[in-house]
Design an enzyme around this catalytic site. Structure first.
Site, PDB file in Angstrom:
ATOM      1  N   GLU A   1       0.754  -1.061   0.129  1.00 53.97           N
ATOM      2  CA  GLU A   1       0.120  -0.136  -0.052  1.00 53.97           C
ATOM      3  C   GLU A   1       0.994   0.842  -0.146  1.00 53.97           C
ATOM      4  OE1 GLU A   1      -3.179   2.150   3.019  1.00 53.97           O
ATOM      5  OE2 GLU A   1      -2.870   0.262   3.548  1.00 53.97           O
TER       6      GLU A   1
ATOM      7  N   HIS B   1       4.400  -1.120   7.850  1.00 51.21           N
ATOM      8  CA  HIS B   1       3.152  -0.656   6.687  1.00 51.21           C
ATOM      9  C   HIS B   1       3.199   0.174   6.613  1.00 51.21           C
ATOM     10  CE1 HIS B   1      -0.770  -1.283   4.722  1.00 51.21           C
ATOM     11  NE2 HIS B   1      -0.023  -2.314   3.689  1.00 51.21           N
TER      12      HIS B   1
ATOM     13  N   HIS C   1      11.297  -6.470  19.751  1.00 53.85           N
ATOM     14  CA  HIS C   1      10.559  -7.302  19.010  1.00 53.85           C
ATOM     15  C   HIS C   1       8.701  -6.755  19.394  1.00 53.85           C
ATOM     16  CE1 HIS C   1      13.929  -9.804  20.570  1.00 53.85           C
ATOM     17  NE2 HIS C   1      13.701  -9.665  21.172  1.00 53.85           N
TER      18      HIS C   1
ATOM     19  N   HIS D   1       4.561   2.135  11.570  1.00 50.92           N
ATOM     20  CA  HIS D   1       3.687   2.463  10.099  1.00 50.92           C
ATOM     21  C   HIS D   1       3.820   3.799   9.476  1.00 50.92           C
ATOM     22  CE1 HIS D   1       0.146   2.273   8.056  1.00 50.92           C
ATOM     23  NE2 HIS D   1      -0.190   0.823   8.527  1.00 50.92           N
TER      24      HIS D   1
END
Length: 225
Positions: A73, A92, A118, A123
Site C-alpha cells: 500500500e 506497513h 520485538h 507505520h
C-alpha cells in the site's frame, strides 16, 4: 515489465517452504506496477518473515523470524545498513503518504544502525534516523524521529511529531503533540549503553546465520540448487 534476473536481489530461493516469503507487490488500482525487494547479499532475512514490494534492505541488516515488511500500500520502504528488525515487528504504510529524504520520498525510511525491538509497529509515513532504538511493542506512526533517540517499550510516537535528536521517550509515553516532543529529555547513559549493546549483538547475526545455513541453504537448513 521488470527483467526476471533483476526481480529479487537476494540470496534466497523460494523452493523451500520454510524460507522467507519474498515477493513483489500485487498489482492493484493504486499500485499498478510490480516492484521487487532489493536485498543486499550480506543481509539476512529469517524464516517465516515476509518482504513484499519496493523495499530496499542494505548491507548487514538482520531481519528476525516472523517479521512483516509489507510495501503493498504505502511504498517505498528503505532500511539502512547494520539495522536489525526483531521478531514480530510490522512495517506497513498508508497509501500516498510519504516523507521526503533528500530528493526522494518514502513511506518508511529507517536509517543506519537502528534497532527495532520485538513486537514494535512502524507505520508509514515515518522517518527513523540513524542509531535510534525503538523499544518492545512501541508504535511509531506519522512521525519523524531524530538521530540517536530512544523510544522505550509500549511508547507511542504519532500525530506528525518531530522528535529532536538524542531524545528519550519514557516507557508507555504517548507523544502526540510537538509540545510533548520538544519537552523530552536527552537519552540517559544507561539507555544509550543498552542501545549500543543491542546493536553490537545484532550486527553479528547476518554473517553468523549465513555461515550456519551456508550459501546454498535456506534458513531452515535444507539445501537447494
Amino acid at each position: 515489465m521488470v527483467d526476471k534476473k533483476e526481480k529479487i536481489t537476494s540470496s534466497y530461493n523460494n523452493s523451500c517452504c520454510f524460507e522467507p516469503f519474498i515477493s513483489p507487490n500485487p498489482i492493484t488500482s493504486f499500485n499498478p506496477v510490480q516492484r521487487y525487494p532489493k536485498i543486499d547479499k550480506t543481509a539476512f532475512v529469517s524464516q517465516f518473515s515476509s518482504v513484499i514490494g519496493d523495499v530496499t534492505i542494505n548491507n548487514n541488516v538482520y531481519v528476525a523470524p516472523n517479521v512483516s515488511i509489507r510495501a503493498d500500500e504505502g511504498t517505498p520502504f528503505y532500511i539502512g545498513a547494520n539495522t536489525n528488525i526483531q521478531d514480530g515487528v510490522i512495517l506497513h504504510g498508508l497509501l500516498n503518504r510519504r516523507i521526503s529524504v533528500g530528493s526522494k520520498r518514502y513511506s518508511i525510511f529507517i536509517g543506519n544502525q537502528v534497532s527495532v525491538a520485538h513486537g514494535a509497529l512502524v507505520h508509514g509515513p515515518c522517518f527513523i534516523g540513524d542509531k535510534v532504538f525503538v523499544g518492545f511493542n512501541a508504535i511509531v506512526y506519522n512521525a519523524i524521529v531524530g538521530k540517536g533517540s530512544f523510544i522505550s517499550y509500549n511508547a507511542v510516537v504519532t500525530n506528525g511529531v518531530r522528535i529532536p535528536p538524542n531524545r528519550f521517550i519514557p516507557p508507555g509515553a504517548n507523544i502526540d503533540s510537538q509540545e510533548k516532543a520538544n519537552a523530552l529529555s536527552r537519552v540517559p547513559e544507561d539507555s544509550r549503553e543498552f542501545a549500543r549493546e543491542v546493536q553490537r549483538v545484532n550486527q553479528e547475526f547476518p554473517a553468523s546465520y549465513h555461515l550456519l545455513f551456508g550459501e546454498n541453504r535456506c534458513s531452515c537448513g535444507i539445501s537447494y540448487d
